[in-house]
Design a protein around this motif. Structure first.
Motif, mmCIF file in Angstrom:
data_model
loop_
_atom_site.group_PDB
_atom_site.id
_atom_site.type_symbol
_atom_site.label_atom_id
_atom_site.label_comp_id
_atom_site.label_asym_id
_atom_site.label_seq_id
_atom_site.Cartn_x
_atom_site.Cartn_y
_atom_site.Cartn_z
ATOM 1 N N ALA A 1 0.816 -1.221 0.000
ATOM 2 C CA ALA A 1 0.000 0.000 0.000
ATOM 3 C C ALA A 1 0.845 1.264 0.000
ATOM 4 C CB ALA A 1 -0.944 -0.009 1.198
ATOM 5 N N ILE A 2 2.030 1.213 0.602
ATOM 6 C CA ILE A 2 2.869 2.414 0.615
ATOM 7 C C ILE A 2 3.803 2.478 -0.594
ATOM 8 C CG2 ILE A 2 2.800 2.615 3.119
ATOM 9 C CD1 ILE A 2 5.640 1.535 3.236
ATOM 10 N N GLU A 3 3.909 1.355 -1.311
ATOM 11 C CA GLU A 3 4.822 1.328 -2.452
ATOM 12 C C GLU A 3 4.137 1.516 -3.798
ATOM 13 O OE1 GLU A 3 7.044 -2.293 -2.228
ATOM 14 O OE2 GLU A 3 8.459 -1.485 -0.746
ATOM 15 N N HIS A 4 2.818 1.342 -3.843
ATOM 16 C CA HIS A 4 2.110 1.405 -5.119
ATOM 17 C C HIS A 4 0.880 2.318 -5.025
ATOM 18 C CE1 HIS A 4 4.502 -1.921 -6.740
ATOM 19 N NE2 HIS A 4 4.390 -2.465 -5.548
ATOM 20 N N PRO A 5 0.554 3.013 -6.109
ATOM 21 C CA PRO A 5 -0.579 3.940 -6.104
ATOM 22 C C PRO A 5 -1.911 3.247 -6.424
ATOM 23 C CG PRO A 5 0.603 4.120 -8.172
ATOM 24 C CD PRO A 5 1.357 3.118 -7.349
ATOM 25 N N TYR A 6 -2.489 2.566 -5.443
ATOM 26 C CA TYR A 6 -3.771 1.882 -5.658
ATOM 27 C C TYR A 6 -4.928 2.885 -5.645
ATOM 28 C CZ TYR A 6 -1.113 -2.359 -4.722
ATOM 29 O OH TYR A 6 -0.192 -3.370 -4.786
ATOM 30 N N ASP A 7 -5.981 2.529 -6.375
ATOM 31 C CA ASP A 7 -7.181 3.372 -6.380
ATOM 32 C C ASP A 7 -8.043 3.105 -5.154
ATOM 33 O OD1 ASP A 7 -6.924 4.710 -9.029
ATOM 34 O OD2 ASP A 7 -6.914 2.640 -9.724
ATOM 35 N N VAL A 8 -8.071 1.853 -4.720
ATOM 36 C CA VAL A 8 -8.846 1.460 -3.536
ATOM 37 C C VAL A 8 -8.154 0.265 -2.880
ATOM 38 C CG1 VAL A 8 -11.050 0.560 -2.654
ATOM 39 C CG2 VAL A 8 -11.056 2.230 -4.514
ATOM 40 N N CYS A 9 -8.201 0.226 -1.550
ATOM 41 C CA CYS A 9 -7.734 -0.942 -0.801
ATOM 42 C C CYS A 9 -8.930 -1.597 -0.107
ATOM 43 C CB CYS A 9 -6.702 -0.554 0.246
ATOM 44 S SG CYS A 9 -5.120 -0.039 -0.422
ATOM 45 N N ILE A 10 -9.067 -2.905 -0.259
ATOM 46 C CA ILE A 10 -10.094 -3.681 0.438
ATOM 47 C C ILE A 10 -9.359 -4.479 1.507
ATOM 48 C CG2 ILE A 10 -11.898 -5.425 0.212
ATOM 49 C CD1 ILE A 10 -12.056 -4.682 -2.778
ATOM 50 N N VAL A 11 -9.674 -4.222 2.769
ATOM 51 C CA VAL A 11 -8.888 -4.761 3.874
ATOM 52 C C VAL A 11 -9.759 -5.573 4.825
ATOM 53 C CG1 VAL A 11 -7.355 -4.186 5.787
ATOM 54 C CG2 VAL A 11 -7.339 -2.765 3.722
ATOM 55 N N ASP A 12 -9.367 -6.817 5.048
ATOM 56 C CA ASP A 12 -10.053 -7.651 6.029
ATOM 57 C C ASP A 12 -9.746 -7.135 7.430
ATOM 58 O OD1 ASP A 12 -11.510 -9.760 7.113
ATOM 59 O OD2 ASP A 12 -9.775 -11.102 7.143
ATOM 60 N N ARG A 13 -10.687 -7.293 8.339
ATOM 61 C CA ARG A 13 -10.499 -6.803 9.716
ATOM 62 C C ARG A 13 -9.484 -7.642 10.476
ATOM 63 N NH1 ARG A 13 -9.455 -5.673 14.119
ATOM 64 N NH2 ARG A 13 -10.692 -4.660 15.749
ATOM 65 N N MET A 14 -9.607 -8.950 10.394
ATOM 66 C CA MET A 14 -8.730 -9.854 11.133
ATOM 67 C C MET A 14 -7.722 -10.483 10.172
ATOM 68 S SD MET A 14 -10.082 -9.383 14.065
ATOM 69 C CE MET A 14 -9.221 -10.618 15.055
ATOM 70 N N LEU A 15 -6.436 -10.182 10.388
ATOM 71 C CA LEU A 15 -5.384 -10.647 9.481
ATOM 72 C C LEU A 15 -4.164 -11.100 10.275
ATOM 73 C CD1 LEU A 15 -5.512 -7.679 6.945
ATOM 74 C CD2 LEU A 15 -6.010 -10.059 6.338
ATOM 75 N N PRO A 16 -3.383 -12.021 9.724
ATOM 76 C CA PRO A 16 -2.128 -12.400 10.377
ATOM 77 C C PRO A 16 -1.073 -11.315 10.216
ATOM 78 C CG PRO A 16 -2.394 -13.579 8.300
ATOM 79 C CD PRO A 16 -3.673 -12.844 8.535
ATOM 80 N N GLU A 17 -0.164 -11.240 11.188
ATOM 81 C CA GLU A 17 0.990 -10.344 11.210
ATOM 82 C C GLU A 17 0.622 -8.895 11.521
ATOM 83 O OE1 GLU A 17 4.044 -10.778 8.287
ATOM 84 O OE2 GLU A 17 3.520 -12.862 7.893
ATOM 85 N N LEU A 18 -0.395 -8.361 10.867
ATOM 86 C CA LEU A 18 -0.827 -6.982 11.132
ATOM 87 C C LEU A 18 -2.309 -6.902 10.801
ATOM 88 C CD1 LEU A 18 0.529 -4.230 11.943
ATOM 89 C CD2 LEU A 18 0.547 -3.677 9.507
ATOM 90 N N ASP A 19 -3.152 -6.578 11.790
ATOM 91 C CA ASP A 19 -4.590 -6.604 11.518
ATOM 92 C C ASP A 19 -5.037 -5.376 10.734
ATOM 93 O OD1 ASP A 19 -5.304 -4.432 13.234
ATOM 94 O OD2 ASP A 19 -5.438 -5.764 14.963
ATOM 95 N N GLY A 20 -6.279 -5.429 10.261
ATOM 96 C CA GLY A 20 -6.781 -4.377 9.386
ATOM 97 C C GLY A 20 -6.760 -2.996 9.998
ATOM 98 N N ILE A 21 -7.135 -2.886 11.272
ATOM 99 C CA ILE A 21 -7.150 -1.585 11.941
ATOM 100 C C ILE A 21 -5.736 -1.020 12.030
ATOM 101 C CG2 ILE A 21 -7.680 -0.368 14.078
ATOM 102 C CD1 ILE A 21 -10.144 -1.250 12.509
ATOM 103 N N ALA A 22 -4.770 -1.878 12.358
ATOM 104 C CA ALA A 22 -3.382 -1.425 12.452
ATOM 105 C C ALA A 22 -2.857 -0.948 11.096
ATOM 106 C CB ALA A 22 -2.500 -2.551 12.989
ATOM 107 N N ILE A 23 -3.216 -1.663 10.042
ATOM 108 C CA ILE A 23 -2.812 -1.259 8.687
ATOM 109 C C ILE A 23 -3.307 0.154 8.391
ATOM 110 C CG2 ILE A 23 -3.174 -1.660 6.217
ATOM 111 C CD1 ILE A 23 -3.328 -4.650 6.859
#
Length: 229
Positions: A40-62
């Protein structure tokens, strides 16, 4: 659209990816939060779809980390957590929308289209100039000035300045700048971005008393107001 999907449920990810690809969009899917944040910080996306519960870093933290570095990409949270407090937490963390699982693809598609359209409209500049602090950039004459002095810029330097001045205080990775200005993927073996940014920085510093291009170690560059203490 260029869509980033961060979802650890393979079946859901395939369902979403298939739908958007059939609609003619590009979808990049990753199944863990840390990799998703990096993309997300390396590429210019138009939209990000993010799951709430994720391994390594959860959606809220992202989302919080992206907003902390002034990354304003539109984000929609997907979550099985449907109570009001969870939705409020998601939205106050910096998400633009929140969709509860299970969901119909056509609803997700409609929400994503709205977010992308709204973001595009907000970035559209109806005037011929862009200004930040004492720097003025004229999009028609391609002239840059500060404190009644003209800053002579080469074409790529002008393009780089246009990118960062539209979103001052936002962190831009080298990959993002390469894609926005040169239009192709970043080659880690070249220092072309660093050379152009260095030249641009020197030219701005020679006339501007209020702006500076800062290097963010491990991230990239940002245009900021000079803090005179």
């Amino acid at each position: 659209m260029n869509i980033l999907l961060i979802e650890d449920d393979k079946q859901i990810a395939q369902y979403i990816s298939k739908g958007f690809k059939e609609a003619g969009h590009h979808v990049e899917w990753v199944d863990n939060g840390r990799t998703g944040f990096t993309l997300a910080i390396e590429h210019p996306y138009d939209v990000c779809i993010v799951d709430r519960m994720l391994p390594e870093l959860d959606g809220i933290a992202i989302i919080k980390e992206l907003r902390a570095i002034n990354n304003s990409v539109p984000i929609i949270i997907l979550s099985a957590l449907s109570d009001v407090d969870e939705r409020v937490t998601g939205l106050t963390s910096g998400a633009d929308d929140y969709l509860v699982k299970p969901f119909a693809f056509n609803e997700l598609e409609a929400r994503v289209n709205i977010l992308a359209s709204r973001n595009k409209a907000s970035q559209t500049n109806d005037t011929s100039t862009i200004q930040f602090q004492d720097i003025t950039l004229n999009l028609i004459s391609r002239e840059v000035s500060a404190n009644d002095s003209i800053i002579e810029l080469k074409n790529k330097e002008f393009c780089l300045l246009e990118v960062i001045i539209r979103q001052p205080n936002r962190a831009f990775s080298r990959t993002m700048l390469m894609e926005k200005v040169w239009g192709y993927n970043f080659d880690t073996n070249t220092n072309i971005i660093d050379v152009h940014i260095s030249n641009l920085r020197k030219k701005i510093e020679s006339v501007s008393t209020k702006c500076v291009i800062k290097t963010l170690r491990g991230v990239g560059y940002t245009l900021e107001k000079i803090n005179h203490e």
